[in-house]
Design an enzyme around this catalytic site. Structure first.
Site, PDB file in Angstrom:
ATOM      1  CD  GLU A 171      -6.204   4.640  -0.959  1.00 24.04           C
ATOM      2  OE1 GLU A 171      -7.255   4.555  -1.641  1.00 24.04           O
ATOM      3  OE2 GLU A 171      -6.201   4.563   0.278  1.00 24.04           O
TER       4      GLU A 171
ATOM      5  CE1 TYR B 111      -3.728   2.527   0.837  1.00 23.70           C
ATOM      6  CE2 TYR B 111      -1.907   3.645   1.937  1.00 23.70           C
ATOM      7  CZ  TYR B 111      -3.187   3.664   1.412  1.00 23.70           C
ATOM      8  OH  TYR B 111      -3.905   4.828   1.439  1.00 23.70           O
TER       9      TYR B 111
END
Ligand code: GDP
Ligand code: MN
Length: 392
Positions: free
Chosen positions: A197, A109
């Protein structure tokens, strides 16, 4: 403002970030052609909607032929896709993205946000890719690493290395990751982003680091500097009431309750929502008509409020500082006549020309419940929808 994954990837690629080759398609035939033109043995077909969770919802599929790509695209296109982020009604898929498939070894991530407390951009990284970061933060917060970026110095090489090591990257991946971070940071600053993101950021089987998904949001207040980004707005993905409000330069956010609130000033709007909740009901919206609203703007705001079928009563709470109470009153009266107001209307106003304003309301013949102060207004509007819970 949010954009689609394929648009985010195009922008990030321009800044040098490694993203797989891909092509958007808006019908099944185009999807097949896109597969063929990629010239890869396998591709991924991905629904393009402004929501995550597509993978689990069946909106992402690995395909190995043009016919398979067009068949899956045909299944997705024109129909709503329901993910845990879309709400039960889902979002209609109007485009798919066909992308060269990656051989995934690890999913990580990577995020970049504006850290308001630290007054800088912060990089967030975690080994728990593919999962929602909120969930990781709740369950295993120690698996999240954050690095603040000094706005003057920029992202330091030592910071990139620290993050790379925390992600378990090795050898040439460390350098690749550093370059990727620099690209993302430059993209963030130069586009006036509010969020980037990459979930997941993957390490492929041949050891490269690639952005497999991308979400990019821009700061609305800076969009005037980026006319080309503004073009990417997809009104299909936005709440029609919010789109209409934006036309009139109103700050409107749709919520789930049934008390329509029209207020001037963001602080007063927040306080109004709080006090409605305090007296036992739920606001249907946040709406700040702004300081210098004219009666057309007030009328537009009123129409937008009432376009929400769930609204069972309206609370107007205005402090006339720059805004004049008589102008407000005229706007309310005009709009109430136009939309044939059928729900109870509670008005609390204070400030410049308040007497004139009250007179306009009185003379209009519209049924208005006049409130003496904020608490009184909230109590009355909650009573009007038949919820009564004495505040403790
Ligand atoms: P989201 O579910 O909306 O966040 O969509 P993503 O773009 O993150 O895709 C969901 C999942 O599909 C990813 O976490 C991957 O596991 C998988 N996926 C997407 N693209 C590929 C690919 O090229 N190769 C492989 N093996 N998996 C992929
Ligand atoms: Mn994702």
């Amino acid at each position: 403002m949010n954009i689609h994954e394929f648009q985010a990837k195009q922008i990030l690629a321009r800044f040098g970030a490694p993203v797989p080759q891909g092509q958007p398609a808006s019908n099944a035939a185009e999807a097949g052609q896109a597969f063929a033109s990629l010239g890869a043995p396998r591709a991924v077909v991905k629904a393009q909607i402004h929501a995550g969770g597509r993978g689990k919802a069946g909106g992402v599929k690995l395909v190995s032929s043009a016919s398979e790509a067009s068949e899956f695209a045909g299944k997705l296109l024109g129909k709503p896709l329901v993910t845990h982020q879309t709400g039960p009604q889902g979002r209609v898929v109007r485009r798919v993205y066909i992308e060269q498939a990656s051989e995934v070894a690890r999913e990580l991530y990577l995020g970049m946000v504006v850290d308001r407390k630290a007054e800088c951009v912060a990089v967030i990284a975690s080994t728990e890719g593919g999962m929602e970061i909120e969930e990781v933060a709740a369950k295993t917060p120690d698996k999240i690493v954050t690095e603040p970026v000094d706005p003057v110095i920029g992202l330091g090489g030592f910071q990139s290395r620290k993050l790379a090591f925390a992600l378990g990257l090795r050898d040439k991946q460390v350098g690749q990751f550093g370059a990727l971070l620099n690209s993302l940071y430059r993209a963030f600053i130069e586009t006036d982003a509010s969020l980037i993101e990459i979930n997941p950021l993957v390490v492929t089987k041949d050891g490269s680091v690639v952005c497999l998904d991308a979400k990019l949001s821009f700061d609305d207040n800076a969009l005037f500097r980026h006319p080309e980004l503004r073009e990417l707005r997809d009104s299909n993905e936005e709440d029609p009431a919010e789109t209409e409000a934006a036309k009139f330069d109103l700050s409107y956010v749709h919520l789930d309750g049934n008390i329509g609130c029209m207020v001037n000033g963001a602080g007063l709007a927040m306080a109004t929502m709080d006090i409605v909740k305090y007296y036992g009901a739920e606001p249907a919206n946040f709406l700040d008509v702004g300081g210098g609203a004219n009666s057309q703007k007030v009328a537009a705001a009123f129409r937008i409020l009432l376009s929400d079928e769930r609204v069972r009563a309206v609370l107007v709470n205005i402090f006339g500082g720059i805004m004049l109470c008589d102008v407000l009153a005229q706007g309310v009266v005009d709009a109430a006549r136009e939309v044939k107001l059928e729900v109870p209307l509670v008005v609390r106003m204070e400030g410049t020309n308040v007497e004139k304003g009250k007179q306009i309301l009185k003379d209009s013949g519209i049924k208005v419940i006049a409130a003496s102060d904020m608490a009184d207004a909230a109590r009355r509007v909650v009573e009007a929808i038949g919820v009564s819970r004495p505040a403790s």
